[in-house]
Scaffold this active site. Sequence first.
Site, mmCIF file in Angstrom:
data_model
loop_
_atom_site.group_PDB
_atom_site.id
_atom_site.type_symbol
_atom_site.label_atom_id
_atom_site.label_comp_id
_atom_site.label_asym_id
_atom_site.label_seq_id
_atom_site.Cartn_x
_atom_site.Cartn_y
_atom_site.Cartn_z
ATOM 1 N N HIS A 239 -6.836 5.176 6.322
ATOM 2 C CA HIS A 239 -6.526 4.633 4.995
ATOM 3 C C HIS A 239 -7.250 3.298 4.755
ATOM 4 O O HIS A 239 -7.889 3.091 3.736
ATOM 5 C CB HIS A 239 -5.013 4.357 4.876
ATOM 6 C CG HIS A 239 -4.139 5.545 5.130
ATOM 7 N ND1 HIS A 239 -3.887 6.512 4.182
ATOM 8 C CD2 HIS A 239 -3.435 5.896 6.218
ATOM 9 C CE1 HIS A 239 -3.060 7.424 4.694
ATOM 10 N NE2 HIS A 239 -2.780 7.081 5.915
HETATM 11 O O1 RIB Z 1 0.318 4.104 3.775
HETATM 12 C C1 RIB Z 1 -0.754 3.763 4.629
HETATM 13 C C2 RIB Z 1 -0.760 2.296 4.882
HETATM 14 O O2 RIB Z 1 0.427 1.932 5.566
HETATM 15 C C3 RIB Z 1 -1.914 1.841 5.789
HETATM 16 O O3 RIB Z 1 -2.305 0.544 5.428
HETATM 17 C C4 RIB Z 1 -1.298 1.811 7.151
HETATM 18 O O4 RIB Z 1 -1.909 0.839 8.008
HETATM 19 C C5 RIB Z 1 0.097 1.388 6.830
HETATM 20 O O5 RIB Z 1 0.101 -0.026 6.727
#
Ligand code: RIB
Length: 311
Positions: A239
Amino acid sequence: MKKIPVWMDCDTGTDDAVAIMLAHSLAELDLLGISTVCGNTTQDHAFHNTHGLNGLMGTAYPVYRGAEKPLLKELLISTAFHGENGLGNVELPIPENAVFLQEKAWDALYACASRFPQELRLVATGPLTNVATAFLKYPDLPQLLHSLCIMGGSAGAGNITPAAEFNIFVDPQAAEIVFHSGVKLVMFGLDVTLQEMLTATDLEELRLSGGKAGSFTHACLQCALQSVKRYGLNGVSMHDSCPVMHLVHPELFEGEEAGVVVETRGSVTNGKTVTDLYSDKQFPFKNALVMLKVDADAFIRILKKQIVSLG
Ligand code: RIB
Ligand code: CA
């Protein structure tokens, strides 16, 4: 080549760590500072893990502590996905030459933005507590920044709840402040980040590549890999690498300007980023570029190449 000045604010968990390594590996970027926020893990672990990444990469990026908890809500930590320490229980030692800076994240961020007026790209890959605190303390900061790219939110379904994405859910009040700050905002929500993933095969390739960065990436994501298998997935989305990748490879992404409002009062929908992308009723403002598509094959190819390049 004039480098792009960047500041990262991370809840250094596993995919944050990969995003920091990606930022370091991209020659086009000048990573000026990293601030740490609680979310995936506690502030202590996030701060320790980020210093540990300096040790792994042989770098000395300045690291600044931020908030110990969200603005209003109690801290929610996802140990199932990121392990007890935030890095899949992989311990990265703090380098002996580590400098424990006392300046708070928001003060250091503002000082840096003041040195690079309208040029500094802020990348936030965790809850927006530090960013909101900085915007409240320094009302001119949103306009001083070139832009703010966040990993957070979702025009569609959530992940931590059916409605909300984790980063926004942890601190919806902070997110509301940021979304209405007037900053030039690019939102990398689950709509785009779930299109790409490092599979078990990719991770094994990185391990066999022989470098420390590849081995660490393989090791720290094993916990998350086991966690996603419960949902029938065979890979882990990176992500947090999306906003970093976009700074150098915007051609991989497509998005649309939208009005986005954060639900801060709902119980079932708390932390939901409500967008007017698909509705007849439109909000009277467009406050974010919402990313909706990524060339996933190219994204993963470049990400793996960059991790391997770190040795
Ligand atoms: O939903 C994904 C996010 O939540 C990413 O930034 C992961 O590192 C968690 O922080
Ligand atoms: Ca994160």
